[in-house]
Design a protein around this motif. Structure first.
Motif, PDB file in Angstrom:
ATOM      1  N   ILE A 318       0.889  -1.169   0.000  1.00 39.66           N
ATOM      2  CA  ILE A 318       0.000   0.000   0.000  1.00 39.66           C
ATOM      3  C   ILE A 318       0.925   1.216   0.000  1.00 39.66           C
ATOM      4  O   ILE A 318       1.742   1.377   0.912  1.00 39.66           O
ATOM      5  CB  ILE A 318      -0.936   0.034   1.218  1.00 39.66           C
ATOM      6  N   THR A 319       0.818   2.043  -1.037  1.00 40.71           N
ATOM      7  CA  THR A 319       1.785   3.136  -1.237  1.00 40.71           C
ATOM      8  C   THR A 319       1.126   4.506  -1.097  1.00 40.71           C
ATOM      9  O   THR A 319      -0.099   4.630  -1.104  1.00 40.71           O
ATOM     10  CB  THR A 319       2.423   3.038  -2.630  1.00 40.71           C
ATOM     11  N   HIS A 320       1.974   5.529  -0.962  1.00 41.79           N
ATOM     12  CA  HIS A 320       1.555   6.935  -1.012  1.00 41.79           C
ATOM     13  C   HIS A 320       0.496   7.278   0.044  1.00 41.79           C
ATOM     14  O   HIS A 320      -0.604   7.716  -0.265  1.00 41.79           O
ATOM     15  CB  HIS A 320       1.052   7.304  -2.416  1.00 41.79           C
ATOM     16  N   TYR A 321       0.875   7.067   1.298  1.00 48.63           N
ATOM     17  CA  TYR A 321      -0.009   7.432   2.409  1.00 48.63           C
ATOM     18  C   TYR A 321      -0.037   8.950   2.590  1.00 48.63           C
ATOM     19  O   TYR A 321       0.896   9.659   2.195  1.00 48.63           O
ATOM     20  CB  TYR A 321       0.501   6.813   3.711  1.00 48.63           C
ATOM     21  N   PRO A 322      -1.093   9.467   3.253  1.00 48.39           N
ATOM     22  CA  PRO A 322      -1.134  10.904   3.540  1.00 48.39           C
ATOM     23  C   PRO A 322       0.043  11.332   4.403  1.00 48.39           C
ATOM     24  O   PRO A 322       0.423  10.627   5.350  1.00 48.39           O
ATOM     25  CB  PRO A 322      -2.450  11.071   4.307  1.00 48.39           C
ATOM     26  N   LYS A 323       0.603  12.449   4.073  1.00 52.62           N
ATOM     27  CA  LYS A 323       1.748  12.997   4.799  1.00 52.62           C
ATOM     28  C   LYS A 323       1.430  13.186   6.283  1.00 52.62           C
ATOM     29  O   LYS A 323       2.273  12.969   7.155  1.00 52.62           O
ATOM     30  CB  LYS A 323       2.118  14.340   4.152  1.00 52.62           C
ATOM     31  N   ALA A 324       0.181  13.564   6.577  1.00 55.64           N
ATOM     32  CA  ALA A 324      -0.211  13.909   7.944  1.00 55.64           C
ATOM     33  C   ALA A 324      -0.139  12.739   8.917  1.00 55.64           C
ATOM     34  O   ALA A 324      -0.023  12.935  10.131  1.00 55.64           O
ATOM     35  CB  ALA A 324      -1.619  14.486   7.949  1.00 55.64           C
ATOM     36  N   ILE A 325      -0.200  11.497   8.428  1.00 54.78           N
ATOM     37  CA  ILE A 325      -0.198  10.354   9.346  1.00 54.78           C
ATOM     38  C   ILE A 325       1.125   9.595   9.318  1.00 54.78           C
ATOM     39  O   ILE A 325       1.228   8.515   9.898  1.00 54.78           O
ATOM     40  CB  ILE A 325      -1.376   9.388   9.049  1.00 54.78           C
TER      41      ILE A 325
END
Length: 430
Positions: A318-325
């Motif tokens: 699972i790629t490209h998670y939100p920066k905030a988390i």
């Protein structure tokens, strides 16, 4: 000839002596079957009344569970045995007679077994788990040495935390504050700037008050870090490494997998490349599967990861998670500022995340900005910023949790069975 159980295959038809413990036994009037173990494996010793002196047969019938002895006998091939061999016993020599061994062949509760973990390790299933763990470790060193990595050992006591201090064990380091390491990553980045490709393997600690089957307080991590490796390069190393480890276990631990009743057809499919799904698409998929509680910007829980993994027959990125988390050090996607160049590798069959990795920020100003945004001390992280001042390069790395990986490959329900002496929220004994 003194030997070990694992080596008896070299002595078929010959008489050998093995130092062993009695795991179990059954006997009739004229024959006794001894289930023997010596640490290297398990074998059955057969004592026939009219083939041995009377005192040997009487000793065989009176032996108690976990007594230690020297067993002498002729090695025979035996197709009925999972191991493939058995011992026709000619002589027994008692070393120590055990009394009232607490873990009998009947069913015991988990808490009882955990209280007796120092003895539970002797059982066949726990023995198989530890042999698989050992093979994963062996294959790990083999893979990274073959790929030109150098092993570097980061400190366990640190003055700062890579992902904040909320889940760290605090201690005093003379008159300073210190923490037990939750990751060697920051130090491995420094090592990568000196040696190019490095990896660490050691204990890490999380003061996370979780009781799930995937969590331990103390666990072991394999953490490679690579200079001049960007996001795609990083994923390639991860899938090659995991494939290598799984295939090594299939090749070298077939008996242990059989003891654990592991369905190996699923493991045989674990060959690079692995499928990928972006965080955005994962959210859409979960909504289609009826997970209405999850929204963009939330982190995934176990049910979400399991639902995603169940739609693939291999581990999935699972790629490209939100920066905030995600932690402060991850490189933002150059095409959009709200996600970072990271990936979690989710194991099949409900075993959850086994790897977290990312490309690291290599720009000094951007890293300084992220440290300030997370309200982290620039003084504390000054050495880490230095890595971006003196010959900074794109670099990436990841961390694989050993115990979760053992649980997945061995098919264990709970990670507490994948480490010799687990440390859990409510357990510091034995």
């Amino acid at each position: 000839m003194k030997t070990t159980i694992v080596e008896v295959k070299n002595y078929v038809g010959q008489e050998v002596t093995i130092g062993a413990w009695l795991a179990n036994k059954r006997s009739s009037g004229k024959i006794a079957f001894l289930q023997l173990r010596d640490g290297s494996g398990f074998i059955q010793g057969v004592v026939v009344k009219n083939e041995v002196p009377e005192e040997v047969f009487q000793l065989a019938k009176s032996l108690t569970q976990e007594s230690s002895l020297y067993v002498t006998g002729i090695v025979r091939e035996d197709e009925r045995s999972p191991f493939g061999y058995e011992l026709s016993v000619t002589k027994l020599e008692l070393i120590h007679e055990a009394h009232d061994y607490p873990i009998t062949p009947k069913e015991h509760g988990t808490e009882f077994l955990m209280d007796h973990r120092h003895l539970w390790l002797r059982s066949k299933r726990q023995h198989a788990n530890m042999k698989i763990r050992n093979e994963i470790i062996r294959a790990t060193y083999e893979f990274f040495n073959k790929e030109g990595f150098i092993k570097i050992d980061p400190p366990i006591l640190t003055g700062s935390a890579p992902e904040g201090t909320t889940e760290l064990f605090h201690t005093k380091y003379f008159d300073e504050d210190a923490y037990l390491s939750q990751s060697g990553q920051l130090y491995m980045e420094a090592a990568a700037m000196a040696f190019g490709k490095v990896f660490s393997f050691g204990p890490t600690f999380r003061a996370e008050k979780s009781k799930t089957r995937r969590h331990l307080i103390e666990f072991w991590m394999i953490e490679p870090e690579m200079a001049f490796y960007e996001f795609e390069d990083n994923l390639k190393v991860q899938e090659d490494y995991v494939s290598y480890v799984v295939q090594s276990v299939l090749k070298n631990c077939s008996l242990e997998l059989k003891i654990l009743n592991r369905d190996t057809t699923k493991l045989e499919k674990v060959q690079a490349p692995f499928p990928r799904i972006t965080y955005d698409d994962a959210i859409k998929f979960l909504h289609e599967q009826g997970f209405d509680d999850i929204k963009w910007g939330d982190d995934f829980g176990s049910p979400h990861e399991t639902a995603i993994a169940n739609s693939f027959d291999k581990p999935v990125f699972i790629t490209h998670y939100p920066k905030a988390i995600k932690p402060f050090y991850m490189q933002p996607d150059p095409t959009r500022d709200d996600v970072v160049l990271c990936a979690d590798l989710i194991a099949p069959e409900g075993y959850g995340e086994i790897i977290g990795g990312s490309e690291r920020i290599h720009d000094y100003d951007l890293l300084k900005q992220e440290l300030e945004r997370h309200q982290l001390s620039l003084e504390t992280y000054s050495w880490y910023l230095d890595l971006r001042k003196y010959g900074s390069v794109p670099h990436s790395g990841f961390g694989l949790g050993l115990e979760r990986t053992v649980a997945w490959i061995a098919g264990c329900e709970h990670v507490r069975e994948t480490i010799p002496f687990p440390r859990l929220l409510n357990r510091l004994y034995p």
